[in-house]
Enzyme design. Sequence first.
Site, mmCIF file in Angstrom:
data_model
loop_
_atom_site.group_PDB
_atom_site.id
_atom_site.type_symbol
_atom_site.label_atom_id
_atom_site.label_comp_id
_atom_site.label_asym_id
_atom_site.label_seq_id
_atom_site.Cartn_x
_atom_site.Cartn_y
_atom_site.Cartn_z
ATOM 1 N N GLY A 46 20.026 42.697 -55.327
ATOM 2 C CA GLY A 46 19.663 41.732 -56.368
ATOM 3 C C GLY A 46 18.229 41.955 -56.792
ATOM 4 O O GLY A 46 17.453 42.615 -56.091
ATOM 5 N N CYS A 91 13.839 41.234 -48.595
ATOM 6 C CA CYS A 91 13.451 41.123 -49.997
ATOM 7 C C CYS A 91 12.662 42.361 -50.404
ATOM 8 O O CYS A 91 11.796 42.811 -49.666
ATOM 9 C CB CYS A 91 12.595 39.869 -50.199
ATOM 10 S SG CYS A 91 12.052 39.638 -51.901
ATOM 11 N N LEU A 92 12.969 42.861 -51.585
ATOM 12 C CA LEU A 92 12.269 44.047 -52.082
ATOM 13 C C LEU A 92 10.776 43.763 -52.276
ATOM 14 O O LEU A 92 9.974 44.690 -52.273
ATOM 15 C CB LEU A 92 12.887 44.512 -53.407
ATOM 16 C CG LEU A 92 14.332 45.031 -53.306
ATOM 17 C CD1 LEU A 92 14.908 45.271 -54.692
ATOM 18 C CD2 LEU A 92 14.397 46.304 -52.462
ATOM 19 N N HIS A 133 18.833 33.284 -53.420
ATOM 20 C CA HIS A 133 17.597 34.059 -53.215
ATOM 21 C C HIS A 133 16.953 34.400 -54.569
ATOM 22 O O HIS A 133 15.740 34.261 -54.742
ATOM 23 C CB HIS A 133 17.960 35.322 -52.420
ATOM 24 C CG HIS A 133 16.839 36.266 -52.140
ATOM 25 N ND1 HIS A 133 16.345 36.491 -50.867
ATOM 26 C CD2 HIS A 133 16.129 37.086 -52.954
ATOM 27 C CE1 HIS A 133 15.370 37.386 -50.926
ATOM 28 N NE2 HIS A 133 15.216 37.773 -52.184
ATOM 29 N N GLU A 134 17.789 34.823 -55.532
ATOM 30 C CA GLU A 134 17.247 35.219 -56.852
ATOM 31 C C GLU A 134 16.769 34.010 -57.649
ATOM 32 O O GLU A 134 15.735 34.071 -58.320
ATOM 33 C CB GLU A 134 18.294 36.005 -57.658
ATOM 34 C CG GLU A 134 18.868 37.250 -56.985
ATOM 35 C CD GLU A 134 17.828 38.155 -56.351
ATOM 36 O OE1 GLU A 134 16.651 38.120 -56.755
ATOM 37 O OE2 GLU A 134 18.181 38.892 -55.423
HETATM 38 O O1 GNR Z 1 18.338 43.785 -51.390
HETATM 39 C C1 GNR Z 1 18.302 42.624 -50.969
HETATM 40 N N1 GNR Z 1 19.045 42.280 -49.882
HETATM 41 C C2 GNR Z 1 19.208 40.980 -49.450
HETATM 42 C C3 GNR Z 1 19.758 40.777 -48.189
HETATM 43 C C4 GNR Z 1 19.963 39.504 -47.702
HETATM 44 C C5 GNR Z 1 19.635 38.416 -48.486
HETATM 45 C C6 GNR Z 1 19.075 38.593 -49.741
HETATM 46 C C7 GNR Z 1 18.874 39.875 -50.222
HETATM 47 S S1 GNR Z 1 18.202 40.094 -51.810
HETATM 48 C C8 GNR Z 1 17.412 41.640 -51.624
HETATM 49 C C9 GNR Z 1 16.883 42.130 -52.964
HETATM 50 C C10 GNR Z 1 15.810 41.195 -53.442
HETATM 51 O O2 GNR Z 1 14.703 41.140 -52.976
HETATM 52 N N2 GNR Z 1 16.133 40.372 -54.396
HETATM 53 O O3 GNR Z 1 15.255 39.479 -54.850
HETATM 54 NI NI NI Z 2 13.922 39.103 -53.169
#
Ligand code: GNR
Ligand code: NI
Length: 178
Positions: A46, A91-92, A133-134
């Site tokens: 995401g 999270c990225l 999360h997004e």
């Molecule tokens: O790549 C992502 N993996 C993930 C794993 C568990 C819960 C949420 C995520 S989102 C993350 C990508 C990201 O940072 N999206 O904002």
């Molecule tokens: Ni994230």
Amino acid sequence: MALLEILHFPDPRLSRKARPVEVVDDAVRKTAEDMLETMYDAPGIGLAATQVNILQQIAVIDVSEDKNEPRCLINPKIIGRDGEEEMREGCLSVPEVFAHIKRAERVTVEFLDLEGQPGTLEAGGLLAVCIQHEIDHLQGRLFIDYLSPLKRERLKKKVLKAQKAGQATASSDQSIPL
Ligand code: GNR
Ligand code: NI
């Protein structure tokens, strides 16, 4: 298509709130395409526009095994939640940090699609986690904000230390300006 730069914690720009998209036009579609490309390249499941320094309520998601089910949620809004579940999140924008976060197990989300048409999605499992999360990102919230202030301070120190160490090497282009 273009790859976008992903902001990293503790960049204060990650705490800003995205504005609703008023008209879903070609510029919004181009942003969504670039975000999808950036997400697949990372790779992640995401990406929210806030993470690439765009303050519009746009999120892209693909939780499929084969990375062939791209979704784009514009102005996403959770209108229903049910149950509770804990999942290990990453999270990225907070590389190499993982934490168990409690969220709703199922959510119902309203959004606009890339044609500007309203839609509703009922989600569970990883998709539900990712949607929450997004949407948090679009509101300026990171998953580590759910941790205790002490844990978050420790993480911040660890991240800054790692970034400093990274700056001493050739691959310093990913580091955050201090
Ligand atoms: O790549 C992502 N993996 C993930 C794993 C568990 C819960 C949420 C995520 S989102 C993350 C990508 C990201 O940072 N999206 O904002
Ligand atoms: Ni994230």
